[in-house]
Design a protein around this motif. Structure first.
Motif, mmCIF file in Angstrom:
data_model
loop_
_atom_site.group_PDB
_atom_site.id
_atom_site.type_symbol
_atom_site.label_atom_id
_atom_site.label_comp_id
_atom_site.label_asym_id
_atom_site.label_seq_id
_atom_site.Cartn_x
_atom_site.Cartn_y
_atom_site.Cartn_z
ATOM 1 N N MET B 1 0.831 -1.086 0.076
ATOM 2 C CA MET B 1 0.076 0.001 -0.088
ATOM 3 C C MET B 1 0.831 1.219 -0.174
ATOM 4 N N ALA B 2 0.479 2.242 -0.804
ATOM 5 C CA ALA B 2 1.400 3.380 -0.770
ATOM 6 C C ALA B 2 0.497 4.666 -0.720
ATOM 7 N N TYR B 3 0.949 5.637 -0.301
ATOM 8 C CA TYR B 3 0.227 6.900 -0.135
ATOM 9 C C TYR B 3 0.886 8.251 -0.835
ATOM 10 N N ILE B 4 -0.181 8.779 -1.409
ATOM 11 C CA ILE B 4 0.069 9.872 -2.410
ATOM 12 C C ILE B 4 0.013 10.962 -1.326
ATOM 13 N N LEU B 5 0.864 12.243 -1.394
ATOM 14 C CA LEU B 5 0.787 13.507 -0.800
ATOM 15 C C LEU B 5 1.030 14.542 -1.907
ATOM 16 N N GLN B 6 -0.231 15.305 -2.054
ATOM 17 C CA GLN B 6 -0.246 16.367 -2.987
ATOM 18 C C GLN B 6 -0.222 17.615 -2.249
ATOM 19 N N VAL B 7 0.932 18.515 -2.767
ATOM 20 C CA VAL B 7 1.046 19.824 -2.074
ATOM 21 C C VAL B 7 1.272 20.972 -3.146
ATOM 22 N N ASP B 8 0.560 22.315 -3.006
ATOM 23 C CA ASP B 8 0.694 22.988 -3.803
ATOM 24 C C ASP B 8 0.434 24.409 -2.892
ATOM 25 N N PHE B 9 1.116 25.496 -3.564
ATOM 26 C CA PHE B 9 1.219 26.509 -2.924
ATOM 27 C C PHE B 9 1.441 27.928 -3.811
ATOM 28 N N LYS B 10 1.197 29.127 -3.457
ATOM 29 C CA LYS B 10 1.442 30.216 -4.318
ATOM 30 C C LYS B 10 3.094 30.164 -4.097
ATOM 31 N N HIS B 11 3.695 30.740 -5.326
ATOM 32 C CA HIS B 11 5.096 30.779 -5.277
ATOM 33 C C HIS B 11 5.489 31.747 -6.442
ATOM 34 N N GLU B 12 6.356 32.827 -6.089
ATOM 35 C CA GLU B 12 6.690 34.042 -6.873
ATOM 36 C C GLU B 12 7.922 33.580 -7.844
ATOM 37 N N GLY B 13 8.411 32.594 -7.671
ATOM 38 C CA GLY B 13 9.698 32.111 -8.208
ATOM 39 C C GLY B 13 10.795 31.698 -7.228
ATOM 40 N N PRO B 14 11.911 31.322 -7.699
ATOM 41 C CA PRO B 14 12.378 30.874 -9.015
ATOM 42 C C PRO B 14 11.527 29.914 -9.677
ATOM 43 N N PHE B 15 11.674 29.668 -10.979
ATOM 44 C CA PHE B 15 10.962 28.521 -11.787
ATOM 45 C C PHE B 15 12.027 27.863 -12.547
ATOM 46 N N GLY B 16 11.661 26.701 -13.154
ATOM 47 C CA GLY B 16 12.685 26.195 -14.122
ATOM 48 C C GLY B 16 14.168 26.016 -13.718
ATOM 49 N N ASP B 17 15.120 26.188 -14.446
ATOM 50 C CA ASP B 17 16.538 25.987 -14.064
ATOM 51 C C ASP B 17 16.906 26.704 -12.891
ATOM 52 N N GLU B 18 16.557 28.033 -12.802
ATOM 53 C CA GLU B 18 16.803 28.772 -11.432
ATOM 54 C C GLU B 18 16.264 28.035 -10.263
ATOM 55 N N MET B 19 15.297 27.238 -10.367
ATOM 56 C CA MET B 19 14.450 26.578 -9.244
ATOM 57 C C MET B 19 15.445 25.477 -8.821
ATOM 58 N N VAL B 20 16.100 24.852 -9.853
ATOM 59 C CA VAL B 20 17.082 23.817 -9.362
ATOM 60 C C VAL B 20 18.231 24.307 -8.546
ATOM 61 N N GLY B 21 18.815 25.346 -8.822
ATOM 62 C CA GLY B 21 19.937 25.716 -8.056
ATOM 63 C C GLY B 21 19.458 25.875 -6.644
ATOM 64 N N ALA B 22 18.233 26.626 -6.612
ATOM 65 C CA ALA B 22 17.789 27.214 -5.345
ATOM 66 C C ALA B 22 17.246 25.943 -4.321
ATOM 67 N N PHE B 23 17.141 25.031 -4.794
ATOM 68 C CA PHE B 23 16.416 23.814 -4.088
ATOM 69 C C PHE B 23 17.091 22.392 -4.125
ATOM 70 N N THR B 24 18.116 22.345 -4.810
ATOM 71 C CA THR B 24 19.053 21.183 -4.542
ATOM 72 C C THR B 24 19.085 20.531 -3.479
ATOM 73 N N ASP B 25 19.616 21.258 -2.498
ATOM 74 C CA ASP B 25 19.831 20.668 -0.932
ATOM 75 C C ASP B 25 18.538 20.232 -0.567
ATOM 76 N N LEU B 26 17.963 20.958 -0.577
ATOM 77 C CA LEU B 26 16.314 20.251 0.003
ATOM 78 C C LEU B 26 15.958 19.195 -0.728
ATOM 79 N N ALA B 27 16.273 19.088 -1.923
ATOM 80 C CA ALA B 27 15.800 17.861 -2.817
ATOM 81 C C ALA B 27 16.629 16.563 -2.171
ATOM 82 N N THR B 28 17.734 16.820 -1.967
ATOM 83 C CA THR B 28 18.700 15.921 -1.634
ATOM 84 C C THR B 28 18.396 15.451 -0.220
ATOM 85 N N SER B 29 17.995 16.259 0.601
ATOM 86 C CA SER B 29 17.266 16.014 2.032
ATOM 87 C C SER B 29 16.278 15.180 2.051
#
Lengths: 101, 101
Positions: B1-29
């Motif tokens: 059995m697996a569970y889906i968590l769906q999350v969304d929120f207002k976000h003014e940026g960054p998007f796309g490639d700039e988002m990658v640099g900003a959140f790589t450490d968070l993704a790794t964690s």
């Protein structure tokens, strides 16, 4: 590039195994939708909600399916459908083993 | 059995490639979170929203992560976070090639 469609709505049932019998034909038909890649069927019996997470090849494919699916749900008596379309960020998703392509 | 968590929120940026640099450490964690299986990072620059679709092993794991992530987003200045947890219906999902396990 792939696009996520997330859909949820109030659902009084069926849930679980009973849901499978009720929606097998619909699930089979979804495989034929333009640009469709996969769907995870979602359900929460406690809060009486259900829905799905879909992956589509293009934003237009996701939008067209959401329009079609919303009309179908309306015919089923579901007046309000939450539907949102997002682009998957492939680089971040790759760090977290996300199943996009 | 697996569970889906769906999350969304207002976000003014960054998007796309700039988002990658900003959140790589968070993704790794996130790979270290209890019961975590995968995440698809989602973004919609047109409507200024972002979020994620996650798969967790248990409902409790999904709930604990949602609580932690909501507090983190609040600290980032995001006051309102939409978060919903659903069980995946495995039989219907299998018909549609959904990536659960």
């Amino acid at each position: 590039m792939a696009y996520i469609l997330q859909v949820d709505f109030k659902h009084e049932g069926p849930f679980g195994d009973e849901m499978v019998g009720a929606f097998t034909d619909l699930a089979t038909s979804i495989n034929e939708e333009k640009g469709f890649i996969w769907k995870i069927w979602t359900e929460n019996e406690e809060i009486k909600e259900a829905g799905g997470i879909y992956l589509f090849e293009t934003k237009e494919d996701a939008e067209n399916y959401l329009t079609k699916h919303t009309k179908r749900l309306n015919r089923f008596g579901i007046a309000h459908v939450n539907g949102k379309i997002f682009k998957a960020n492939n680089s971040l998703t790759a760090i977290n083993q996300g199943p996009v392509r």
